[in-house]
Design a protein around this motif. Structure first.
Motif, PDB file in Angstrom:
ATOM      1  N   ASP A 178     -65.366  94.237  65.447  1.00 26.99           N
ATOM      2  CA  ASP A 178     -63.980  94.268  64.984  1.00 26.99           C
ATOM      3  C   ASP A 178     -63.094  93.868  66.164  1.00 26.99           C
ATOM      4  N   VAL A 179     -62.525  92.678  66.079  1.00 31.84           N
ATOM      5  CA  VAL A 179     -61.685  92.184  67.172  1.00 31.84           C
ATOM      6  C   VAL A 179     -60.227  92.471  66.834  1.00 31.84           C
ATOM      7  N   ALA A 211     -64.253  96.356  69.145  1.00 30.66           N
ATOM      8  CA  ALA A 211     -65.245  97.403  68.898  1.00 30.66           C
ATOM      9  C   ALA A 211     -66.465  96.771  68.257  1.00 30.66           C
ATOM     10  N   ALA A 212     -67.621  97.297  68.582  1.00 31.92           N
ATOM     11  CA  ALA A 212     -68.853  96.780  67.999  1.00 31.92           C
ATOM     12  C   ALA A 212     -69.769  97.931  67.648  1.00 31.92           C
ATOM     13  N   GLY A 213     -70.595  97.724  66.632  1.00 36.36           N
ATOM     14  CA  GLY A 213     -71.558  98.744  66.257  1.00 36.36           C
ATOM     15  C   GLY A 213     -72.839  98.113  65.747  1.00 36.36           C
ATOM     16  N   LEU A 214     -73.958  98.786  66.036  1.00 32.71           N
ATOM     17  CA  LEU A 214     -75.236  98.438  65.407  1.00 32.71           C
ATOM     18  C   LEU A 214     -75.331  99.370  64.205  1.00 32.71           C
ATOM     19  N   VAL A 215     -75.396  98.756  63.017  1.00 32.14           N
ATOM     20  CA  VAL A 215     -75.204  99.522  61.782  1.00 32.14           C
ATOM     21  C   VAL A 215     -76.445  99.430  60.903  1.00 32.14           C
ATOM     22  N   VAL A 249     -55.691 105.283  46.337  1.00 29.61           N
ATOM     23  CA  VAL A 249     -56.389 106.214  47.234  1.00 29.61           C
ATOM     24  C   VAL A 249     -56.259 105.759  48.680  1.00 29.61           C
ATOM     25  N   GLN A 250     -56.401 106.712  49.592  1.00 27.54           N
ATOM     26  CA  GLN A 250     -56.393 106.348  51.000  1.00 27.54           C
ATOM     27  C   GLN A 250     -57.808 106.008  51.453  1.00 27.54           C
ATOM     28  N   ALA A 251     -57.901 105.031  52.343  1.00 25.09           N
ATOM     29  CA  ALA A 251     -59.194 104.622  52.882  1.00 25.09           C
ATOM     30  C   ALA A 251     -59.799 105.787  53.653  1.00 25.09           C
ATOM     31  N   VAL A 252     -61.124 105.782  53.798  1.00 28.68           N
ATOM     32  CA  VAL A 252     -61.768 106.907  54.470  1.00 28.68           C
ATOM     33  C   VAL A 252     -62.511 106.518  55.743  1.00 28.68           C
ATOM     34  N   LEU A 253     -62.636 105.227  56.012  1.00 30.05           N
ATOM     35  CA  LEU A 253     -63.477 104.828  57.150  1.00 30.05           C
ATOM     36  C   LEU A 253     -62.739 104.820  58.484  1.00 30.05           C
ATOM     37  N   GLY A 254     -61.425 104.923  58.446  1.00 31.66           N
ATOM     38  CA  GLY A 254     -60.645 104.999  59.686  1.00 31.66           C
ATOM     39  C   GLY A 254     -60.931 103.831  60.620  1.00 31.66           C
ATOM     40  N   ASN A 255     -61.075 104.152  61.903  1.00 32.40           N
ATOM     41  CA  ASN A 255     -61.277 103.103  62.904  1.00 32.40           C
ATOM     42  C   ASN A 255     -62.590 102.362  62.747  1.00 32.40           C
ATOM     43  N   ASP A 256     -63.523 102.923  61.959  1.00 34.45           N
ATOM     44  CA  ASP A 256     -64.821 102.270  61.797  1.00 34.45           C
ATOM     45  C   ASP A 256     -64.824 101.210  60.699  1.00 34.45           C
ATOM     46  N   ALA A 257     -63.734 101.102  59.941  1.00 36.66           N
ATOM     47  CA  ALA A 257     -63.719 100.203  58.774  1.00 36.66           C
ATOM     48  C   ALA A 257     -64.086  98.771  59.152  1.00 36.66           C
TER      49      ALA A 257
END
Ligand code: ZN
Length: 324
Positions: free
Chosen positions: A10-11, A17-21, A295-303
């Motif tokens: 996510d740039v 931010a980066a993640g191995l998912v 509805v509000q999103a739930v993933l926050g900064n990880d979206a």
């Protein structure tokens, strides 16, 4: 081959931010760093660094690919960056540069589209075939899902919900247009209203939330004062919610979604704004379309990371001819 992991990146204008998912959406390794300000290749190098850092936790054959979300207008079919307001990436072939260094398949997309991807696969819009994602942050972005698939438009440039015209004579929008939704709901717009209020007696709670300096008032200070029950701050969010609700009337009448998912830093914290928007939308949308849930999103900064990984899985699976 069915792979276990994907890399999501996510740039943003301030951080990468980066993640191995994992396929089920668990982030097994993550990292982040400030977005370099020294030119396009420093940004690309930082993307490669974070990709290599998180993918080191898996064997290359287990990784489906890399998805990259950019705060940019992306021509999805050509994988080209058309326009990028906050970063010098327009015309930079991010995909090829990252592919040649990482030896992984890479797909780039607009960050709003990927927030929709993340919420659709792992968050508040799980199971919804027709929904609209709207991110309220510094900018106002979003994405659409129609009949269970992301809808990007003919070149991938669709979903620019923030640049819907609300008022022909309205305030100037950061894009150069006038009276667009973002000019009412973006962080700068809410902060400007907060700063004006903080210079009056009625705005003292907002002033307090900003540490006593009216020039330091942010959108977050307004949200914080509203949460504390301050009438002036609440009024600012209610007015913004009114505008947002009017915009939703148009979207709901046009698309008849089942769900509207609101994310982004402001979208996930300004409950009052979202509630008001839902009321206005339900009061005005054409009959039969009013049961849409807001509805509000739930993933926050990880979206962004999760959405980018979900895209990488999908692209891998369609290359391999696998069905989801
Ligand atoms: Zn605009």
């Amino acid at each position: 081959m069915r792979t276990t992991y994907a890399v999501g990146i996510d740039v943003g204008g301030t951080r990468i931010a980066a993640g191995l998912v994992e396929r089920k959406g668990r982030i097994v390794k993550e990292t982040k760093r400030p977005t370099p300000k020294t030119g396009p290749f420093a940004v690309v190098d930082a993307i490669i660094d974070v990709a290599e850092e998180v993918s080191s936790a898996a064997h290359p054959s287990e990784v489906a690919g890399i998805g990259i979300g950019l705060p940019a207008q992306v021509d999805f079919l050509r994988q080209e960056i058309e326009f990028c307001t906050n970063l010098p990436l327009a015309g930079v072939d991010v995909r090829s540069l990252v592919m040649s260094r990482t030896k992984s398949e890479v797909t780039v997309d607009n960050d709003g589209h990927l927030a929709a991807f993340g919420e659709a696969r792992y968050g508040a819009a799980k199971g919804a075939r027709d929904f609209l994602m709207i991110t309220l942050g510094t900018g106002v972005g979003g994405g659409m899902w129609i009949a269970g698939e992301p809808y990007r438009g003919s070149r991938g440039l669709g979903g620019e919900i923030g640049h819907t015209v609300i008022d022909l004579d309205g305030p100037e929008c950061p894009c150069g247009g006038r009276g667009h939704l973002e000019a009412y709901l973006g962080r700068p717009a809410l902060a400007a209203k907060g700063r004006a209020a903080a210079r009056t007696f009625a705005g003292r709670a907002i002033l307090d939330a900003a540490g006593g300096d009216p020039d330091a008032v942010t959108a977050e200070a307004v949200v914080m004062a509203a949460r504390g029950g301050d009438a002036t701050a609440r009024q600012i969010l209610l007015e913004a919610g009114e505008v947002f609700g009017r915009a939703l009337v148009g979207f709901v009448n046009l698309l008849n979604p089942r769900l509207i998912c609101v994310g982004g830093g402001i979208g996930e914290s300004a409950d009052l704004l979202i509630e008001r928007a839902g009321e206005v939308m339900r009061g005005e949308a054409l009959a039969g379309r009013r049961d849409v849930e807001v509805v509000q999103a739930v993933l926050g900064n990880d979206a962004g990371v999760l959405g980018a990984a979900a895209l990488a899985f999908d692209e891998h699976d369609s290359r391999e001819g696998l069905h989801r």
